[in-house]
Design an enzyme around this catalytic site. Structure first.
Site, mmCIF file in Angstrom:
data_model
loop_
_atom_site.group_PDB
_atom_site.id
_atom_site.type_symbol
_atom_site.label_atom_id
_atom_site.label_comp_id
_atom_site.label_asym_id
_atom_site.label_seq_id
_atom_site.Cartn_x
_atom_site.Cartn_y
_atom_site.Cartn_z
ATOM 1 C CE LYS A 28 37.003 35.163 2.369
ATOM 2 N NZ LYS A 28 37.034 36.627 2.064
ATOM 3 C CB SER A 29 41.719 34.912 2.561
ATOM 4 O OG SER A 29 42.353 35.621 1.515
ATOM 5 C CG LEU A 56 39.341 36.057 7.166
ATOM 6 C CD1 LEU A 56 39.742 35.836 5.724
ATOM 7 C CD2 LEU A 56 40.495 36.612 7.963
ATOM 8 C CB CYS A 114 41.917 40.892 5.366
ATOM 9 S SG CYS A 114 40.129 40.847 5.677
ATOM 10 C CG ASN A 177 42.825 42.888 -0.668
ATOM 11 O OD1 ASN A 177 41.614 42.974 -0.881
ATOM 12 N ND2 ASN A 177 43.363 41.931 0.068
ATOM 13 N N GLY A 234 40.100 46.533 -10.851
ATOM 14 C CA GLY A 234 39.494 47.372 -11.881
ATOM 15 C C GLY A 234 39.347 46.746 -13.244
#
Ligand SMILES: O=C(O)c1[nH]c(=O)[nH]c(=O)c1I
Length: 296
Positions: A28-29, A56, A114, A177, A234
């Site tokens: 995870k960022s 975030l 983000c 993203n 997608g």
């Protein structure tokens, strides 16, 4: 592999990934310190994808750096990716110095896209800022690093971002993203489905595949061949993986669908892609990677 943000925020999530048949994983960022993120409801599944305004939430860089350092000791032969998404340039530089000075030898994914931190515009949509960040980063960072980009929708923007990225020794570019700031409504209650940002959030899933494929293809045609491409967006089945590879992706990430299906997804996609390759007589990805044909 998974896309950053999906089932990769805790050590349990990451243990699940390393024991699965995913080819790699990304964490995870991270921000320098732990973040709670936006109020819930902040993510919703949709008939053909998802919308999220997570904001975030993460356990802070050290949590993920500790994990990948332990993992690379246990499994020195496997790839792993550490995602960072500082709210400010200083936060990004601070985290990258920490990574540079650590024993981490995997890939760093610098998230420039983000869409859900209120008041913080996506760096990826400010070309001057992208240059400023990458110049500062590559002033000291020598480990393999790539950037996570937002989707672009204009040929001039494909040209501009590629011209900028080609100036830096990037290991990869990850495109795309989520499609930022969509809006999903519950018509019965006449209410937006998400709480943060008045209901605006990043859109993922099957509906964004045409946008993802276009960005993979456009950047593959424009970026130096030394810069690998991770195709994200997608993917729900093996044909979608095939299409990303055909457009030039070297690696494919799955977000929304992985969120719903979990790690059995990777076995299914591998089987489905293998079946497509067998039907077409391909014995390796190199037989068709980047070989999309056009009608002209
Ligand atoms: O809201 C999030 O945490 C988030 N959500 C996204 O859809 N993409 C991102 O890069 C991030 I950092």
């Amino acid at each position: 592999m998974n896309a950053a943000g999906i089932r990769c925020a805790t050590t349990d999530d990451l243990d699940n990934l390393i024991t699965s048949n995913a080819g790699a994983y990304v964490t995870k960022s991270a921000t320098p310190d732990p973040r709670v993120g936006n109020p819930s409801p902040r993510m919703k599944g949709l008939p053909n994808g998802s919308i999220n305004a997570m904001g975030l939430p993460n356990h802070g860089l050290d949590y993920y750096l500790d994990y990948v350092l332990a993992d690379q000791k246990k499994r020195p032969d496997r790839m792993n990716f550490l995602s960072v998404a500082g709210i400010t340039l200083d936060d990004n530089l601070q985290m990258l110095h920490t990574i540079q000075d650590s024993a981490f030898n995997g890939f760093t994914e610098l998230n420039l896209s983000c869409p859900n931190v209120p008041g913080k515009p996506q760096v990826g949509y400010d070309f001057g800022r992208v240059q400023e960040v990458l110049t500062a980063v590559f002033d000291f960072f020598t480990k393999p690093l790539g950037v996570k980009l937002p989707p672009y929708f204009d040929m001039a923007h494909f040209d501009q971002i590629a011209a900028i990225l080609n100036r830096y020794p990037l290991a990869f570019v990850n495109t795309i993203n989520s499609v930022g700031n969509g809006l999903v409504i519950n018509a019965e209650t006449e209410t937006a489905v998400l709480k943060p940002k008045g209901g605006f959030g990043g859109i993922g899933g099957a509906s964004i595949k045409p946008i993802a494929l276009a960005n993979v293809r456009a950047l593959r045609l424009r970026l130096n061949p030394t810069i690998a491409i991770i195709g994200t967006g997608g993917v729900v089945n093996g044909q979608d993986v095939f299409e990303h590879l055909l457009c030039g992706a070297d690696m494919v990430q799955i977000g929304s669908k992985f969120g719903f299906e979990g790690t059995p997804l990777f076995d299914r996609l591998n089987q489905e892609l293998s079946a497509i390759m067998a039907t077409k007589g391909y014995t390796s990805i190199a037989d068709f990677k980047g070989k999309l044909k056009t009608l002209d």
